[in-house]
Design a protein around this motif. Structure first.
Motif, PDB file in Angstrom:
ATOM      1  N   VAL A   1      16.271  -3.909  -0.188  1.00 58.73           N
ATOM      2  CA  VAL A   1      16.475  -3.129  -1.274  1.00 58.73           C
ATOM      3  C   VAL A   1      15.750  -1.760  -1.215  1.00 58.73           C
ATOM      4  CG1 VAL A   1      15.626  -2.913  -3.804  1.00 58.73           C
ATOM      5  CG2 VAL A   1      16.152  -5.230  -2.897  1.00 58.73           C
ATOM      6  N   PHE A   2      14.634  -1.550  -0.540  1.00 58.18           N
ATOM      7  CA  PHE A   2      14.087  -0.054  -0.609  1.00 58.18           C
ATOM      8  C   PHE A   2      15.167   0.702   0.590  1.00 58.18           C
ATOM      9  CE2 PHE A   2      11.344   2.720   1.768  1.00 58.18           C
ATOM     10  CZ  PHE A   2      11.264   3.541   0.615  1.00 58.18           C
ATOM     11  N   GLN A   3      15.524   0.030   1.590  1.00 60.68           N
ATOM     12  CA  GLN A   3      16.699   0.913   2.387  1.00 60.68           C
ATOM     13  C   GLN A   3      17.988   1.391   1.708  1.00 60.68           C
ATOM     14  OE1 GLN A   3      16.440   2.465   5.157  1.00 60.68           O
ATOM     15  NE2 GLN A   3      14.338   1.872   5.439  1.00 60.68           N
ATOM     16  N   ASP A   4      18.163   0.390   0.974  1.00 60.57           N
ATOM     17  CA  ASP A   4      19.548   0.478   0.266  1.00 60.57           C
ATOM     18  C   ASP A   4      19.207   1.711  -0.695  1.00 60.57           C
ATOM     19  OD1 ASP A   4      22.300  -0.112  -0.044  1.00 60.57           O
ATOM     20  OD2 ASP A   4      22.015  -0.722  -2.152  1.00 60.57           O
ATOM     21  N   VAL A   5      18.186   1.892  -1.319  1.00 62.03           N
ATOM     22  CA  VAL A   5      17.768   2.650  -2.426  1.00 62.03           C
ATOM     23  C   VAL A   5      17.805   4.190  -1.579  1.00 62.03           C
ATOM     24  CG1 VAL A   5      16.195   3.797  -4.113  1.00 62.03           C
ATOM     25  CG2 VAL A   5      16.995   1.282  -4.166  1.00 62.03           C
ATOM     26  N   VAL A   6      17.056   4.154  -0.523  1.00 60.55           N
ATOM     27  CA  VAL A   6      16.837   5.474   0.181  1.00 60.55           C
ATOM     28  C   VAL A   6      18.214   5.782   0.738  1.00 60.55           C
ATOM     29  CG1 VAL A   6      16.000   6.455   2.484  1.00 60.55           C
ATOM     30  CG2 VAL A   6      14.660   4.852   0.983  1.00 60.55           C
ATOM     31  N   THR A   7      19.112   5.091   1.119  1.00 61.40           N
ATOM     32  CA  THR A   7      20.472   5.295   1.609  1.00 61.40           C
ATOM     33  C   THR A   7      21.253   5.882   0.696  1.00 61.40           C
ATOM     34  OG1 THR A   7      20.395   3.559   3.154  1.00 61.40           O
ATOM     35  CG2 THR A   7      22.460   4.472   2.733  1.00 61.40           C
ATOM     36  N   TYR A   8      21.170   5.092  -0.507  1.00 67.19           N
ATOM     37  CA  TYR A   8      22.101   5.770  -1.860  1.00 67.19           C
ATOM     38  C   TYR A   8      21.598   7.113  -2.214  1.00 67.19           C
ATOM     39  CZ  TYR A   8      23.711   5.866  -6.526  1.00 67.19           C
ATOM     40  OH  TYR A   8      24.429   6.026  -7.743  1.00 67.19           O
ATOM     41  N   SER A   9      20.171   7.477  -2.383  1.00 68.79           N
ATOM     42  CA  SER A   9      19.608   8.739  -2.725  1.00 68.79           C
ATOM     43  C   SER A   9      19.743   9.787  -1.713  1.00 68.79           C
ATOM     44  CB  SER A   9      18.040   8.421  -3.123  1.00 68.79           C
ATOM     45  OG  SER A   9      17.644   7.510  -3.644  1.00 68.79           O
ATOM     46  N   GLY A  10      19.970   9.272  -0.475  1.00 70.37           N
ATOM     47  CA  GLY A  10      20.264  10.300   0.479  1.00 70.37           C
ATOM     48  C   GLY A  10      18.972  11.261   0.884  1.00 70.37           C
ATOM     49  N   GLY A  11      17.867  10.452   0.795  1.00 71.17           N
ATOM     50  CA  GLY A  11      16.562  11.208   1.291  1.00 71.17           C
ATOM     51  C   GLY A  11      15.485  10.411   0.462  1.00 71.17           C
ATOM     52  N   PRO A  12      14.318  11.272   0.265  1.00 71.54           N
ATOM     53  CA  PRO A  12      13.302  10.895  -0.593  1.00 71.54           C
ATOM     54  C   PRO A  12      13.720  10.813  -1.924  1.00 71.54           C
ATOM     55  CG  PRO A  12      12.567  12.644   0.575  1.00 71.54           C
ATOM     56  CD  PRO A  12      14.275  12.587   0.829  1.00 71.54           C
ATOM     57  N   THR A  13      13.361   9.446  -2.704  1.00 67.41           N
ATOM     58  CA  THR A  13      13.515   9.458  -3.988  1.00 67.41           C
ATOM     59  C   THR A  13      12.873  10.150  -4.941  1.00 67.41           C
ATOM     60  OG1 THR A  13      11.735   7.633  -4.043  1.00 67.41           O
ATOM     61  CG2 THR A  13      14.089   6.827  -3.597  1.00 67.41           C
ATOM     62  N   ARG A  14      13.617  10.253  -6.171  1.00 65.69           N
ATOM     63  CA  ARG A  14      13.037  11.283  -7.119  1.00 65.69           C
ATOM     64  C   ARG A  14      11.983  10.688  -7.886  1.00 65.69           C
ATOM     65  NH1 ARG A  14      17.435  14.683 -10.331  1.00 65.69           N
ATOM     66  NH2 ARG A  14      19.066  14.433  -8.749  1.00 65.69           N
ATOM     67  N   ASP A  15      12.003   9.247  -8.116  1.00 62.25           N
ATOM     68  CA  ASP A  15      11.094   8.616  -8.873  1.00 62.25           C
ATOM     69  C   ASP A  15      10.109   7.848  -7.859  1.00 62.25           C
ATOM     70  OD1 ASP A  15       9.666   7.928 -11.032  1.00 62.25           O
ATOM     71  OD2 ASP A  15      11.278   6.791 -12.004  1.00 62.25           O
ATOM     72  N   ASP A  16       9.065   7.152  -8.556  1.00 59.67           N
ATOM     73  CA  ASP A  16       8.545   6.180  -7.676  1.00 59.67           C
ATOM     74  C   ASP A  16       9.623   4.977  -7.427  1.00 59.67           C
ATOM     75  OD1 ASP A  16       6.184   7.860  -8.018  1.00 59.67           O
ATOM     76  OD2 ASP A  16       5.202   6.590  -9.363  1.00 59.67           O
ATOM     77  N   VAL A  17       9.324   4.240  -6.349  1.00 58.49           N
ATOM     78  CA  VAL A  17      10.056   3.060  -6.220  1.00 58.49           C
ATOM     79  C   VAL A  17       9.011   1.778  -6.057  1.00 58.49           C
ATOM     80  CG1 VAL A  17      11.828   1.709  -5.075  1.00 58.49           C
ATOM     81  CG2 VAL A  17      12.136   4.193  -5.410  1.00 58.49           C
ATOM     82  N   ALA A  18       9.052   0.789  -6.649  1.00 59.61           N
ATOM     83  CA  ALA A  18       8.303  -0.282  -6.250  1.00 59.61           C
ATOM     84  C   ALA A  18       8.945  -1.722  -6.365  1.00 59.61           C
ATOM     85  CB  ALA A  18       7.023  -0.590  -7.158  1.00 59.61           C
ATOM     86  N   VAL A  19       8.836  -2.631  -5.469  1.00 58.67           N
ATOM     87  CA  VAL A  19       9.482  -3.936  -5.397  1.00 58.67           C
ATOM     88  C   VAL A  19       8.429  -4.908  -4.978  1.00 58.67           C
ATOM     89  CG1 VAL A  19      11.436  -4.987  -4.452  1.00 58.67           C
ATOM     90  CG2 VAL A  19      11.683  -2.514  -4.695  1.00 58.67           C
ATOM     91  N   VAL A  20       8.483  -6.112  -5.502  1.00 61.19           N
ATOM     92  CA  VAL A  20       7.575  -7.116  -5.207  1.00 61.19           C
ATOM     93  C   VAL A  20       8.630  -8.392  -5.277  1.00 61.19           C
ATOM     94  CG1 VAL A  20       5.471  -8.448  -5.972  1.00 61.19           C
ATOM     95  CG2 VAL A  20       5.581  -6.165  -6.609  1.00 61.19           C
ATOM     96  N   VAL A  21       8.414  -9.190  -4.151  1.00 67.43           N
ATOM     97  CA  VAL A  21       9.188 -10.317  -4.043  1.00 67.43           C
ATOM     98  C   VAL A  21       8.291 -11.485  -4.042  1.00 67.43           C
ATOM     99  CG1 VAL A  21      10.910 -11.551  -2.837  1.00 67.43           C
ATOM    100  CG2 VAL A  21      11.252  -9.162  -3.230  1.00 67.43           C
ATOM    101  N   LEU A  22       8.519 -12.634  -4.982  1.00 67.58           N
ATOM    102  CA  LEU A  22       7.692 -13.711  -4.562  1.00 67.58           C
ATOM    103  C   LEU A  22       8.644 -14.971  -4.420  1.00 67.58           C
ATOM    104  CD1 LEU A  22       6.018 -13.273  -8.276  1.00 67.58           C
ATOM    105  CD2 LEU A  22       4.937 -12.965  -6.071  1.00 67.58           C
ATOM    106  N   ARG A  23       8.524 -15.566  -3.340  1.00 60.68           N
ATOM    107  CA  ARG A  23       9.597 -16.427  -2.767  1.00 60.68           C
ATOM    108  C   ARG A  23       8.919 -17.725  -2.326  1.00 60.68           C
ATOM    109  NH1 ARG A  23      11.901 -17.435   2.200  1.00 60.68           N
ATOM    110  NH2 ARG A  23      13.731 -18.067   2.322  1.00 60.68           N
TER     111      ARG A  23
END
Lengths: 394, 275
Positions: free
Chosen positions: A367-389
């Motif tokens: 998820v994080f990689q895809d967001v960075v790729t999409y934004s084409g660089g540092p993201t403009r907002d904070d990004v947080a992801v938590v996964v419980l599996r």
């Protein structure tokens, strides 16, 4: 023409016919001519008056000798090469040393004149007294250096504070596969509003939260700490996340700030049939439930923002998790990240988490990689992801 | 990273010719050699490059910690020489690159055939029994000078030069192609250049060396050039009529002739030619 106009014309004519020697000698700037190798061959009176030299003292001397030692280095490494390569230099800041050893800050313009064959003939140098300007520029320079130092400090402070608002190490729950990531908005000096937390209430009884405080900076940091501490306190003896959110709502309403937050709270409890999740959202993007036989649906009882309404209604949704199931908690920094034209969006997130991914870490990273790729660089907002599996064999 | 991009490498001349590598000093870039290097393209393989952080090099490759000593610049030369598989290299270094060349020669002496040091100084600051020409305070003054001219010495100079202030694109092109340096890097490079002391390295040079000295050089005085020639075992000293610190720009013909006499000579057995 009136008499007055005649007088004016006569005056202007006289100026037009002004003696070229005076134009040169009394020009409001120092004026020097040198041979291409820098020897002074002609100098005006203004320069002599400024510097206190006699004309004869300067003739045949090298222009570079009139500079301070540091200025000579600059002259030889920058000024001279530029003059040769570009036939002119503009607005160089140098110091001229007067006959009495005092220094005059000057701005220097120079032209290199060449003959028809392209061979250098003469260098014409105009010097402007820049004493006051230089003082001002030094102040500007000092201010810039101070600003850069403060910016560094502020950035370090923000980063340090931010770290204290997140769990110090990767959260871990026995019998569950947990992973998280947090990336503050690119190029910001302020503490962002996103946070997450994972903590134990009792054996086989855990809480995971992810949220986004309205605003940024120190106030947001204070509020984040308040939210975290409040939730850690109220969940003891209070099983439904919706009730915890109501309690938090009450606390925020009474807190002397008009700030609010969005939040998802997940209560993970392990029983004889395995893990059960009770999920409640307070105005926050609801988690996705993914797994071998899951539809990547949003789960969790929806509810309003926390800290705004007097009597909000939060709801719980319970899900029995099977082997291979995972809950993906995220902040709007994911779905609302931009590529310049549009938003990342829910659909793209669903696509990414729909790929076969074998661990909580691989989901978070994908998820994080895809967001960075999409934004084409540092993201403009904070990004947080938590996964419980739930691992396949639990 | 691609070496060519990293150093803005420019190869010209005879493909099978003896390699002749020109290195620029502090303050400018490979343009310093534009009036000299072409004269050697007929029979040499001419290698021009920018030091990392200067000119059109890839300044993202610049690391303030790594480039805090001249050795890092010398390592870059060695890397270029080995990656291009150059042998019997004639190395021509101007100003600080003279000492960078000395350091590179010490790392891989077998790769070098001849060294030419133009306006060399192994130490700019006076020391006991040694006159470099400057006090430490002078170097700090230079750093201040760089700061004062930071306001845009590179950006401010170009537009008017072409006599075309209403066509800034022309000026832009010039600003970008000549001596472009990030101010922070310029400051760091000035520091490492003018605070270095490489006197002890001179005696260890094994390659035949030509010292090209200008007559009236305020940066590297004649006595310093002679010092360098005295310490390097197999060296030749030539005093040019040219004045200043950049004979490659101010007296390209004389510089080219002196270079040619040395690099085209079959053998240079330590005979000192002085005028």
């Amino acid at each position: 023409m009136t008499q007055h106009e005649f007088a004016r014309e006569a005056f202007l004519d006289a100026l037009l016919d002004d003696d070229p020697e005076k134009l040169y000698d009394r020009a409001p700037c120092g004026y020097l001519s040198t041979s291409p190798d820098g020897r002074i061959v002609k100098v005006n009176q203004t320069f002599l008056t400024w510097t206190g030299y006699e004309r004869d003292e300067l003739l045949r001397r090298s222009f570079v000798e009139l500079l301070t030692p540091g200025g000579r280095l600059y002259h030889e490494t920058h000024y001279a090469p530029m003059l040769r390569l570009q036939a002119a230099v503009r607005e160089l800041a140098l110091d001229v040393v007067r006959a009495d050893g005092q220094r005059i800050p000057v701005l220097v313009n120079a032209n290199l004149e060449v003959d028809d064959a392209g061979e250098p003939v003469v260098v014409r140098i105009a010097l402007f007294d820049a004493t006051e300007r230089r003082g001002y520029e030094r102040e500007l320079l000092r201010a810039r250096q101070q600003a850069e130092a403060s910016e560094r400090q502020a950035r370090e402070l923000a980063q340090t504070l931010q770290r204290t608002l997140l769990p110090p190490k990767e959260p871990a729950i026995p019998g569950l596969d947990v992973a998280a990531t947090f990336q503050p908005a690119g190029d910001t000096l302020e503490i962002g509003g996103d946070f997450y937390d994972v903590f134990q209430v009792a054996e086989g009884d855990w809480v995971a939260i992810i949220g986004d405080v309205c605003g940024k900076g120190v106030e947001a940091a204070i509020l984040t700490a308040l939210i975290r501490d409040t939730l850690r306190a109220v969940v003891v003896g209070m099983h439904e996340p919706s009730k915890a959110l109501s309690a938090l709502n009450e606390v925020l309403l009474h807190h002397e700030t008009d700030r609010f937050c969005t939040l998802v709270m997940v209560r993970m409890q392990h029983g004889p049939e395995g893990w059960t999740a009770a999920i409640s959202s307070g105005g926050h993007p609801r988690p996705l439930l993914i797994g071998p036989d899951r539809n990547r649906d949003e789960v969790g009882g929806p509810g309003p923002l926390v800290g705004v309404l007097d009597a909000p209604e939060f709801r719980d949704e319970r899900v029995a998790l099977r082997a291979g199931d995972a809950l993906v908690l995220f902040t709007d920094g994911v779905t609302e990240s931009r590529d310049g034209a549009g938003f990342y969006g829910d659909a793209r997130l669903r696509d990414v988490v729909g790929r076969p991914l074998e661990s909580a870490r691989s989901v978070v990273d994908a998820v994080f990689q895809d967001v960075v790729t999409y934004s084409g660089g540092p993201t403009r907002d904070d990004v947080a992801v938590v996964v419980l599996r739930v691992p396949e064999k639990s | 990273m691609d070496l060519h991009q990293r150093h803005h490498l420019r190869l010209s001349g005879r493909r099978d010719g003896q390699p002749m590598m020109f290195a620029h000093g502090f303050g400018c870039d490979q343009n310093m050699w534009r009036h000299v290097a072409p004269a050697f393209e007929d029979d040499f393989r001419v290698v021009l490059f920018d030091h990392v952080g200067a000119g059109n090099s890839d300044s993202s490759a610049y690391d303030f910690d790594r480039y805090a000593s001249l050795s890092a610049y010398a390592e870059d030369i060695v890397r270029i020489v080995t990656e291009l598989d150059l042998h019997d290299v004639v190395f021509v270094g101007h100003s600080v690159s003279a000492m960078i060349g000395v350091l590179a020669e010490r790392m891989v002496p077998e790769r070098f055939a001849k060294l030419v040091l133009v306006g060399p100084s192994p130490r700019y600051i006076d020391d006991e029994g040694y006159v470099g020409g400057f006090a430490e305070q002078d170097i700090h003054e230079l750093l201040d000078s760089l700061d004062s001219n930071y306001l845009g010495w590179s950006a401010a100079m170009a537009p008017t030069i072409m006599g075309n202030p209403d066509r800034p694109a022309l000026g832009q092109e010039l600003t970008e192609s000549f001596c472009r340096t990030d101010p922070d890097i310029a400051r760091a490079f000035a520091r490492v250049t003018f605070l270095s002391d490489n006197r002890a390295d001179l005696a260890l040079v094994r390659t035949p060396t030509l010292v090209l000295q200008c007559s009236n050089d305020v940066i590297a005085p004649v006595a310093v050039g002679r010092f360098v020639a005295d310490r390097i075992p197999d060296s030749t000293f030539v005093l040019l009529d040219a004045t200043g610190h950049c004979p490659n720009l101010s007296a390209p013909e004389e510089t080219t002739a002196a270079l040619a006499a040395f690099v085209r000579a079959a053998e240079t057995e330590g005979a000192s030619i002085a005028r």
